[in-house]
Motif scaffolding. Structure first.
Motif, mmCIF file in Angstrom:
data_model
loop_
_atom_site.group_PDB
_atom_site.id
_atom_site.type_symbol
_atom_site.label_atom_id
_atom_site.label_comp_id
_atom_site.label_asym_id
_atom_site.label_seq_id
_atom_site.Cartn_x
_atom_site.Cartn_y
_atom_site.Cartn_z
ATOM 1 N N ALA A 50 11.590 11.671 1.709
ATOM 2 C CA ALA A 50 12.890 11.072 2.043
ATOM 3 C C ALA A 50 13.916 11.378 0.959
ATOM 4 O O ALA A 50 13.580 11.616 -0.205
ATOM 5 C CB ALA A 50 12.747 9.559 2.225
ATOM 6 N N TRP A 51 15.194 11.342 1.375
ATOM 7 C CA TRP A 51 16.310 11.510 0.452
ATOM 8 C C TRP A 51 17.566 11.018 1.143
ATOM 9 O O TRP A 51 17.562 10.691 2.335
ATOM 10 C CB TRP A 51 16.455 12.975 0.021
ATOM 11 N N ALA A 75 15.087 -1.655 0.138
ATOM 12 C CA ALA A 75 14.896 -1.383 -1.293
ATOM 13 C C ALA A 75 14.469 0.062 -1.526
ATOM 14 O O ALA A 75 14.920 0.703 -2.483
ATOM 15 C CB ALA A 75 13.855 -2.346 -1.867
ATOM 16 N N TRP A 76 13.615 0.590 -0.677
ATOM 17 C CA TRP A 76 13.182 1.981 -0.809
ATOM 18 C C TRP A 76 14.351 2.932 -0.553
ATOM 19 O O TRP A 76 14.510 3.920 -1.245
ATOM 20 C CB TRP A 76 12.042 2.282 0.145
ATOM 21 N N VAL A 77 15.163 2.608 0.463
ATOM 22 C CA VAL A 77 16.325 3.454 0.758
ATOM 23 C C VAL A 77 17.290 3.460 -0.413
ATOM 24 O O VAL A 77 17.827 4.510 -0.797
ATOM 25 C CB VAL A 77 17.036 2.971 2.041
ATOM 26 N N LEU A 97 8.600 11.448 -2.544
ATOM 27 C CA LEU A 97 7.405 11.590 -1.731
ATOM 28 C C LEU A 97 6.703 10.243 -1.676
ATOM 29 O O LEU A 97 6.453 9.627 -2.720
ATOM 30 C CB LEU A 97 6.494 12.654 -2.335
ATOM 31 N N PHE A 98 6.404 9.769 -0.468
ATOM 32 C CA PHE A 98 5.771 8.470 -0.278
ATOM 33 C C PHE A 98 4.313 8.658 0.156
ATOM 34 O O PHE A 98 4.024 9.405 1.096
ATOM 35 C CB PHE A 98 6.505 7.657 0.794
ATOM 36 N N PHE A 99 3.415 7.956 -0.543
ATOM 37 C CA PHE A 99 1.997 7.890 -0.193
ATOM 38 C C PHE A 99 1.765 6.514 0.416
ATOM 39 O O PHE A 99 1.938 5.493 -0.262
ATOM 40 C CB PHE A 99 1.125 8.031 -1.437
ATOM 41 N N ALA A 100 1.377 6.451 1.678
ATOM 42 C CA ALA A 100 1.238 5.176 2.370
ATOM 43 C C ALA A 100 -0.176 5.023 2.911
ATOM 44 O O ALA A 100 -0.711 5.941 3.535
ATOM 45 C CB ALA A 100 2.253 5.072 3.514
ATOM 46 N N ARG A 101 -0.757 3.861 2.696
ATOM 47 C CA ARG A 101 -2.123 3.612 3.168
ATOM 48 C C ARG A 101 -2.166 3.455 4.689
ATOM 49 O O ARG A 101 -3.208 3.664 5.301
ATOM 50 C CB ARG A 101 -2.683 2.362 2.491
ATOM 51 N N ALA A 102 -1.059 3.069 5.286
ATOM 52 C CA ALA A 102 -0.957 2.955 6.742
ATOM 53 C C ALA A 102 0.331 3.642 7.169
ATOM 54 O O ALA A 102 1.250 3.811 6.359
ATOM 55 C CB ALA A 102 -0.953 1.488 7.163
ATOM 56 N N PRO A 103 0.428 4.067 8.432
ATOM 57 C CA PRO A 103 1.656 4.733 8.882
ATOM 58 C C PRO A 103 2.899 3.868 8.660
ATOM 59 O O PRO A 103 2.863 2.652 8.850
ATOM 60 C CB PRO A 103 1.393 4.962 10.376
ATOM 61 N N LEU A 104 3.992 4.496 8.248
ATOM 62 C CA LEU A 104 5.261 3.810 8.037
ATOM 63 C C LEU A 104 6.177 4.058 9.227
ATOM 64 O O LEU A 104 6.375 5.196 9.629
ATOM 65 C CB LEU A 104 5.951 4.323 6.775
ATOM 66 N N GLY A 141 0.810 -1.215 0.000
ATOM 67 C CA GLY A 141 0.000 0.000 0.000
ATOM 68 C C GLY A 141 0.840 1.260 0.000
ATOM 69 O O GLY A 141 0.480 2.249 0.647
ATOM 70 N N VAL A 142 1.955 1.237 -0.748
ATOM 71 C CA VAL A 142 2.880 2.371 -0.756
ATOM 72 C C VAL A 142 3.210 2.749 -2.199
ATOM 73 O O VAL A 142 3.537 1.887 -3.025
ATOM 74 C CB VAL A 142 4.180 2.055 0.005
ATOM 75 N N LEU A 143 3.143 4.032 -2.484
ATOM 76 C CA LEU A 143 3.538 4.593 -3.763
ATOM 77 C C LEU A 143 4.594 5.655 -3.508
ATOM 78 O O LEU A 143 4.429 6.497 -2.620
ATOM 79 C CB LEU A 143 2.336 5.229 -4.463
ATOM 80 N N SER A 144 5.689 5.648 -4.278
ATOM 81 C CA SER A 144 6.679 6.718 -4.151
ATOM 82 C C SER A 144 6.807 7.450 -5.477
ATOM 83 O O SER A 144 6.726 6.847 -6.555
ATOM 84 C CB SER A 144 8.030 6.194 -3.671
ATOM 85 N N VAL A 145 7.006 8.768 -5.376
ATOM 86 C CA VAL A 145 6.950 9.663 -6.526
ATOM 87 C C VAL A 145 8.164 10.591 -6.488
ATOM 88 O O VAL A 145 8.500 11.130 -5.423
ATOM 89 C CB VAL A 145 5.657 10.505 -6.474
#
Length: 273
Positions: free
Chosen positions: A141-142, A252-254, A239-246, A55-59
């Motif tokens: 994040a960056w 992998a995201w890092v 920018l991360f869009f998350a359906r639940a708190p992260l 449930g995560v999208l990053s842009v």
């Protein structure tokens, strides 16, 4: 105004994608899973990373405004860039399709009721009802100088009246809307037309994809960047869009985070959750 349910909105997005991306077709409803897979490939080509199970999208985005008042968190290149914290090159309708693939349902935008008299500032008195409904938790994040910087989006925005950061909350999904700009013309997706994606201050038209949802966002002249936490203007972030708190970013995201150029020492890397 024409209102489409989320499923119809997704097919609208797929049809737009078919026009602009060779090899991606707008499919009948029975083929949604395959169309969704093709859409994910198209998203990746534009720099978006969607993990539907998580449930995560990053842009991809870049820092835009650090020293002026803010009314938006995110806009496109044709949006209100002079009052947005971040800007992205991603097409709004494509971003909207990715959000819908996360299973989000449209919420209700801010609305108001008129009351007699004026308020303490001499403005017309009204009862404002904040947005409510389904949505996303937002993170930024960056990487910089070997460190990972990971913040709640709210932590990067300060309230000039209270002296504190914007209250953390779930941002409400609106999904923009469709409108014929002139009589006889086909309807346009207004987020594509206007280029404004996530509003910080309330806008009652509902043309953006997401909106803040805490009542103090009725004010439009009290928001600014927590500039000492941010990279320099023009530097890349995700920018991360998350359906639940992260709680944290996966390895992998890092690994996929952009590296910004080291500037003046900034506040210590945050793990805003």
């Amino acid at each position: 105004m024409k209102v489409l349910d989320p499923r119809a909105r997704l097919f609208f997005a797929l049809s737009l994608l078919a026009l602009s991306s060779p090899g991606v077709s707008a499919r009948p409803q029975a083929d949604v899973p395959q169309a969704g897979a093709e859409l994910e490939q198209a998203l990746a080509q534009e720099g978006l990373v969607l993990e539907r199970e998580a449930g995560v999208l990053s842009v991809p985005a870049v820092v835009q405004i650090k020293n002026e008042l803010l009314e938006y968190l995110l806009v496109g290149a044709n949006g209100a860039m002079h009052e947005s914290l971040f800007v992205t090159r991603v097409r709004p309708s494509l971003l909207n399709a990715a959000l819908l693939l996360c299973g989000v349902e449209p919420g209700r935008n801010a609305h108001w009721e008129e009351r007699s008299g004026v308020d303490e500032r001499g403005r017309p008195n009204m009862q404002v009802y904040p947005p409510e409904g389904d949505g996303f938790y937002l993170y930024v994040a960056w990487r910089e100088a070997g460190e990972t910087y990971f913040f709640r989006a709210e932590d990067l925005v300060r309230n000039l009246e209270s002296g504190r950061s914007l209250r953390r909350h779930r941002w409400v999904y609106l999904g923009s809307r469709f409108l014929a700009l002139k009589p006889g013309q086909p309807e346009s997706f207004l987020a594509d037309v206007e280029g404004n994606l996530i509003n910080l201050s309330f806008f009652f038209q509902g043309n953006t994809l997401l909106t803040s949802a805490v009542e103090e966002c009725f004010e439009q002249t009290i928001w600014a960047a927590n500039e000492w936490l941010l990279p320099e203007r023009g530097q890349p972030v995700r920018l991360f869009f998350a359906r639940a708190p992260l709680e944290h970013l996966t390895p992998a995201w890092v690994a996929a985070l952009p590296e910004v150029e080291a500037g003046e020492p900034s506040a210590q890397a945050g793990a805003g959750k």
